[in-house]
Design an enzyme around this catalytic site. Structure first.
Site, PDB file in Angstrom:
ATOM      1  CG  ASP A 125       4.269  37.649 -13.152  1.00 29.02           C
ATOM      2  OD1 ASP A 125       3.372  38.187 -12.498  1.00 29.02           O
ATOM      3  OD2 ASP A 125       4.588  36.441 -13.014  1.00 29.02           O
ATOM      4  CE1 TYR A 179       6.968  31.280 -11.554  1.00 29.45           C
ATOM      5  CE2 TYR A 179       7.428  33.360 -12.633  1.00 29.45           C
ATOM      6  CZ  TYR A 179       6.533  32.419 -12.206  1.00 29.45           C
ATOM      7  OH  TYR A 179       5.189  32.620 -12.451  1.00 29.45           O
ATOM      8  CE  LYS A 182       3.422  35.256  -9.910  1.00 25.74           C
ATOM      9  NZ  LYS A 182       4.509  35.101 -10.884  1.00 25.74           N
ATOM     10  CG  HIS A 229       3.771  31.350  -6.641  1.00 23.32           C
ATOM     11  ND1 HIS A 229       5.063  31.316  -7.089  1.00 23.32           N
ATOM     12  CD2 HIS A 229       3.016  30.993  -7.694  1.00 23.32           C
ATOM     13  CE1 HIS A 229       5.082  30.951  -8.352  1.00 23.32           C
ATOM     14  NE2 HIS A 229       3.848  30.753  -8.749  1.00 23.32           N
TER      15      HIS A 229
END
Ligand code: A2P
Length: 283
Positions: free
Chosen positions: A44, A49, A74, A107
């Site tokens: 994930d 990120y 996301k 997200h």
């Protein structure tokens, strides 16, 4: 590894390895390779990120076939609205070095959510994404957006653990076959939770650690879990939760631990702006 069938027929491994806050350029690469070696088949990540490229490289170098690993990413808030979201999907694919993602989520639930969702629906039709979902939607936020979507999300990824069981949200999601995915499934290492006497007693009974009991409770509740650990033994151990089963009475003992509150309130004023200001993923 147990798999769960989503409301669009796609199957997802019930335990995933999350890479939030792990730096790109080596660390995420090594962490994902180690996780795959330990048996994880569900990773994930997210555009925000900033480590999608390490995830993709690790999957390629692992020698495991692409269709045996489930990849979630996301879309970040900066890319909301239909046109920007279309580009955002392509950027995630490019960074991952993949021609499809298994699951792609909105997200955060702020801004032009409807336009972004439409872009995800179209990317799914185009074969770029197998399944689409949302994240951080409370019951109120869900009810303000989802009734206007033309397709129902397959998942809603939210904070969830035995102290914050999301019972109200699940009353909305369950009838629509929408799965809850849990971030912070161990309460982010909440010492009180990990030392809770019910949890500790069950851990002793089954010869498991506290984290494994908590994850087992969540899995038996139909939840997909994304536990975080930097400890190799616990990373491995958090997958080793399919050889015991909590009884209905024990599930009830866990259900009553709910305090109905977590660390993050998506409805708090200014959260959307704050997130947008704090995470700039491109110009
Ligand atoms: P560690 O990295 O030392 O294993 P969450 O997934 O809810 O964010 O929780 C992560 C926290 O829980 C980390 O502090 C992690 O510490 C700890 N943790 C992970 N797995 C377990 C486990 N099986 N038992 C106890 N603590 C755990």
């Amino acid at each position: 590894m147990e798999r769960i069938r989503l409301n669009d027929g796609v199957e997802i491994p019930a335990v995933g390895f999350g890479v939030f806050m792990i730096p790109n350029g080596g660390e995420t690469y090594c962490a994902v390779l180690d996780a795959l070696k330990a048996g994880y088949r569900h990773i994930d990540t997210a555009a925000a990120y900033m480590n999608e490229s390490d995830v993709g490289k690790a999957v390629r170098d692992s020698g495991i076939k692409r269709d045996e690993v489930f990849i979630t990413s996301k879309l970040w808030l900066q890319d909301y609205g239909y046109d920007a979201a279309k580009k955002g999907v392509d950027t995630s694919l490019k960074n991952l070095g993949m021609d499809y993602m298994d699951l792609y989520l909105l997200h955060q639930p702020y801004g032009d959510v409807e336009g972004a969702w439409k872009a995800l629906e179209d990317a799914k039709k185009a074969g770029k994404i197998r399944s689409i979902g949302v994240s951080n939607m409370t019951p109120k936020i869900w009810n303000s957006f989802v009734p206007r979507f033309s397709t129902i999300p397959s998942v809603n990824q939210v904070e969830c653990n035995p102290y914050f069981q999301q019972k109200e949200l699940r009353k909305i999601l369950d009838p629509q076959g929408v799965r809850l995915e849990a971030w912070y499934p161990l309460g982010h290492g909440d010492k009180g939770l990990l030392a809770n006497e019910t949890v500790v007693a069950l851990a002793k009974k089954y010869g498991k650690n506290a984290g494994q009991v908590i994850l087992r409770f969540e899995i038996q509740s139909g939840i997909i879990v994304l536990p975080k650990s930097t400890n190799p033994e616990r990373i491995k151990g958090n997958l080793d939760i399919f050889d015991f089963e909590l009884s209905e009475d024990e599930m009830e003992q866990m259900r009553v631990l709910d305090k109905g509150k977590g660390t993050h309130d998506p409805e708090a004023p200014g959260v959307g702006e704050m997130l947008l200001n704090n995470y700039k993923i491109h110009e």
